[in-house]
Design a protein around this motif. Structure first.
Motif, mmCIF file in Angstrom:
data_model
loop_
_atom_site.group_PDB
_atom_site.id
_atom_site.type_symbol
_atom_site.label_atom_id
_atom_site.label_comp_id
_atom_site.label_asym_id
_atom_site.label_seq_id
_atom_site.Cartn_x
_atom_site.Cartn_y
_atom_site.Cartn_z
ATOM 1 N N ILE A 185 0.858 -1.067 -0.116
ATOM 2 C CA ILE A 185 -0.049 -0.127 0.006
ATOM 3 C C ILE A 185 0.910 1.092 0.111
ATOM 4 C CG2 ILE A 185 -1.938 -1.043 1.148
ATOM 5 C CD1 ILE A 185 -0.877 0.628 3.783
ATOM 6 N N PHE A 186 0.144 2.254 -0.526
ATOM 7 C CA PHE A 186 0.987 3.768 -0.296
ATOM 8 C C PHE A 186 0.567 4.368 0.999
ATOM 9 C CE2 PHE A 186 0.314 8.309 -1.329
ATOM 10 C CZ PHE A 186 1.644 8.735 -1.734
ATOM 11 N N ASP A 187 1.327 4.411 1.916
ATOM 12 C CA ASP A 187 1.183 4.639 3.287
ATOM 13 C C ASP A 187 1.351 5.984 3.648
ATOM 14 O OD1 ASP A 187 1.376 4.452 6.071
ATOM 15 O OD2 ASP A 187 2.682 2.905 6.039
ATOM 16 N N LEU A 188 0.139 6.707 3.853
ATOM 17 C CA LEU A 188 -0.120 8.003 3.977
ATOM 18 C C LEU A 188 0.382 8.298 5.550
ATOM 19 C CD1 LEU A 188 -3.586 9.218 2.497
ATOM 20 C CD2 LEU A 188 -1.177 9.818 1.681
ATOM 21 N N ALA A 189 0.446 7.384 6.528
ATOM 22 C CA ALA A 189 1.275 7.563 7.662
ATOM 23 C C ALA A 189 2.673 8.075 7.422
ATOM 24 C CB ALA A 189 0.912 6.602 8.773
ATOM 25 N N LYS A 190 3.390 7.277 6.698
ATOM 26 C CA LYS A 190 4.984 7.549 6.208
ATOM 27 C C LYS A 190 4.777 8.929 5.666
ATOM 28 C CE LYS A 190 6.421 2.747 6.357
ATOM 29 N NZ LYS A 190 7.086 1.794 5.488
ATOM 30 N N CYS A 191 3.800 9.110 4.795
ATOM 31 C CA CYS A 191 3.947 10.649 3.974
ATOM 32 C C CYS A 191 3.848 11.712 5.101
ATOM 33 C CB CYS A 191 2.861 10.713 3.146
ATOM 34 S SG CYS A 191 3.170 9.440 1.722
ATOM 35 N N TYR A 192 3.018 11.557 5.933
ATOM 36 C CA TYR A 192 2.849 12.544 7.063
ATOM 37 C C TYR A 192 4.269 12.731 8.078
ATOM 38 C CZ TYR A 192 0.885 16.165 9.609
ATOM 39 O OH TYR A 192 0.672 17.223 10.467
ATOM 40 N N ASP A 193 4.489 11.525 8.285
ATOM 41 C CA ASP A 193 5.741 11.514 9.087
ATOM 42 C C ASP A 193 6.966 12.466 8.380
ATOM 43 O OD1 ASP A 193 4.601 10.109 11.243
ATOM 44 O OD2 ASP A 193 5.716 8.241 10.376
ATOM 45 N N CYS A 194 7.034 12.399 7.252
ATOM 46 C CA CYS A 194 7.897 12.977 6.314
ATOM 47 C C CYS A 194 7.731 14.438 6.298
ATOM 48 C CB CYS A 194 7.850 12.507 4.922
ATOM 49 S SG CYS A 194 8.738 10.777 4.614
ATOM 50 N N ILE A 195 6.422 14.654 6.145
ATOM 51 C CA ILE A 195 5.706 16.005 6.215
ATOM 52 C C ILE A 195 6.368 17.023 7.557
ATOM 53 C CG2 ILE A 195 3.772 17.565 6.264
ATOM 54 C CD1 ILE A 195 2.467 15.566 4.352
ATOM 55 N N ASP A 196 5.809 15.979 8.720
ATOM 56 C CA ASP A 196 6.113 16.623 9.839
ATOM 57 C C ASP A 196 7.766 16.831 10.254
ATOM 58 O OD1 ASP A 196 5.155 17.505 12.449
ATOM 59 O OD2 ASP A 196 5.490 15.265 13.335
ATOM 60 N N LEU A 197 8.602 15.858 9.474
ATOM 61 C CA LEU A 197 9.949 16.050 9.881
ATOM 62 C C LEU A 197 10.530 17.156 9.016
ATOM 63 C CD1 LEU A 197 10.823 12.306 10.165
ATOM 64 C CD2 LEU A 197 11.295 13.836 11.908
ATOM 65 N N VAL A 198 9.982 17.533 7.718
ATOM 66 C CA VAL A 198 10.549 18.466 6.854
ATOM 67 C C VAL A 198 9.961 19.814 7.617
ATOM 68 C CG1 VAL A 198 10.375 19.583 4.781
ATOM 69 C CG2 VAL A 198 10.697 17.035 4.866
ATOM 70 N N CYS A 199 8.819 19.985 8.169
ATOM 71 C CA CYS A 199 8.461 21.223 8.932
ATOM 72 C C CYS A 199 9.093 21.381 9.952
ATOM 73 C CB CYS A 199 7.128 21.015 9.260
ATOM 74 S SG CYS A 199 5.667 21.052 7.907
#
Length: 306
Positions: free
Chosen positions: A280-294
């Motif tokens: 699956i395309f994992d949106l939880a991992k996507c959001y973890d990346c967003i949070d870290l880049v922020c």
């Protein structure tokens, strides 16, 4: 979070491989709140509907959701930059074969032009050309003059789309031909940009500060943008350090705008009770990346979540 002092800025945080395993409304919700997020959709006709390769029905649904979102935002008098959710089409297989043979095969030109028009109507504004064997492309003629002509024909025919060239060892015949053509007095079209990507979607990492600082891959536009992209093995555990390295690499190569893109690093294999597995395309991992880049200061959470 304090903003980095280097003058280059992040222009997009790309997540490639969104597919039927995720509800497209969730992409809209995230994209509305994080305007630097760019959703990458892989298009390869012989794999359509499989993991990583969204079905056309899913893409059409996503497009309609985003159109409705833009209409609602305009009614609320929000800006275009806030309301437009970024979409990038990553072309593979027969789409790339058609594009790269379009200077000598009228049927290929007709097919790829029609598809690119459809992509624009769906809301895509960037197109990455994955001209590698692992992506189902015939690479034997990448260095031929007709291939260069076909690429430039397509780019010039669709000026509202930005075309991303994967820069890696396998695509060297194509990108070197583009650079040589540019150095011979034929200016590179402004809607071409380069992505450093030896991974080719396989998850291969670039170690340490090994990101390229070669200025010839930074493309310039008439409005001052000097852009370059980076990919390869990016995932939640390293996205912050890679983003910060990309910032330095962009600045060192005389660029002022960069993006990073990831694919394998935001996927998860689920094991169901019956023993079957689902990729699956994992949106939880996507959001973890967003949070870290922020957290790095390169992009911002919306004020209500900060």
């Amino acid at each position: 979070m304090t903003k980095p002092s280097i003058t280059a800025k992040l222009e997009a945080l790309g997540f490639c491989g969104a597919d039927d395993s995720v509800n497209p409304r969730l992409l809209a919700l995230i994209g509305q709140n994080y305007p630097l997020v760019e959703w990458g959709i892989l298009f390869r006709p012989d794999k359509e509907g499989e993991p990583r390769y969204a079905s056309i029905e899913w893409v059409s649904r996503l497009s309609q959701i985003l159109k409705n979102s833009r209409s609602n935002n305009q009614l609320q008098q929000q800006s275009e930059s806030r309301s437009r959710i970024r979409l990038a089409a990553h072309l593979c297989g027969s789409h790339v074969n058609d594009l790269l043979s379009s200077s000598i095969k009228p049927s290929s030109a007709t097919a790829i032009d029609a598809f690119l028009v459809q992509l624009y109507e769906w809301g895509f504004r960037r197109v990455q050309v994955n001209a590698t064997a692992v992506n189902g492309v015939f690479t034997e003629k990448l260095g031929e003059g007709t291939t260069l002509q076909a690429f430039l024909r397509t780019v010039n025919t669709h000026p509202k789309l930005e075309f991303i060239v994967q820069k890696n060892d396998e695509t060297e015949p194509l990108w070197s031909a583009l650079l040589n053509n540019n150095s011979n007095g034929n200016k590179l079209p402004e809607n071409i940009v380069f992505l450093h990507d030896e991974s080719k979607g396989t998850g291969k990492e670039v170690s340490g500060d090994g990101l390229s600082t070669d200025p010839q891959f930074v493309t310039s536009s008439s409005f001052g943008r000097k852009a370059v992209g980076f990919a390869g093995g990016i995932k939640p555990s390293n996205v912050k350090s890679v983003a910060e390295s990309a910032l330095r690499a962009c600045a060192a190569s005389n660029g002022n705008s960069f993006w990073i893109d990831m694919e394998s690093g935001v996927r998860t294999t689920l094991l169901h009770p019956d023993g079957t597995k689902e990729d699956i395309f994992d949106l939880a991992k996507c959001y973890d990346c967003i949070d870290l880049v922020c957290e790095s200061g390169l992009m911002d959470h919306p004020s209500e979540l900060d």
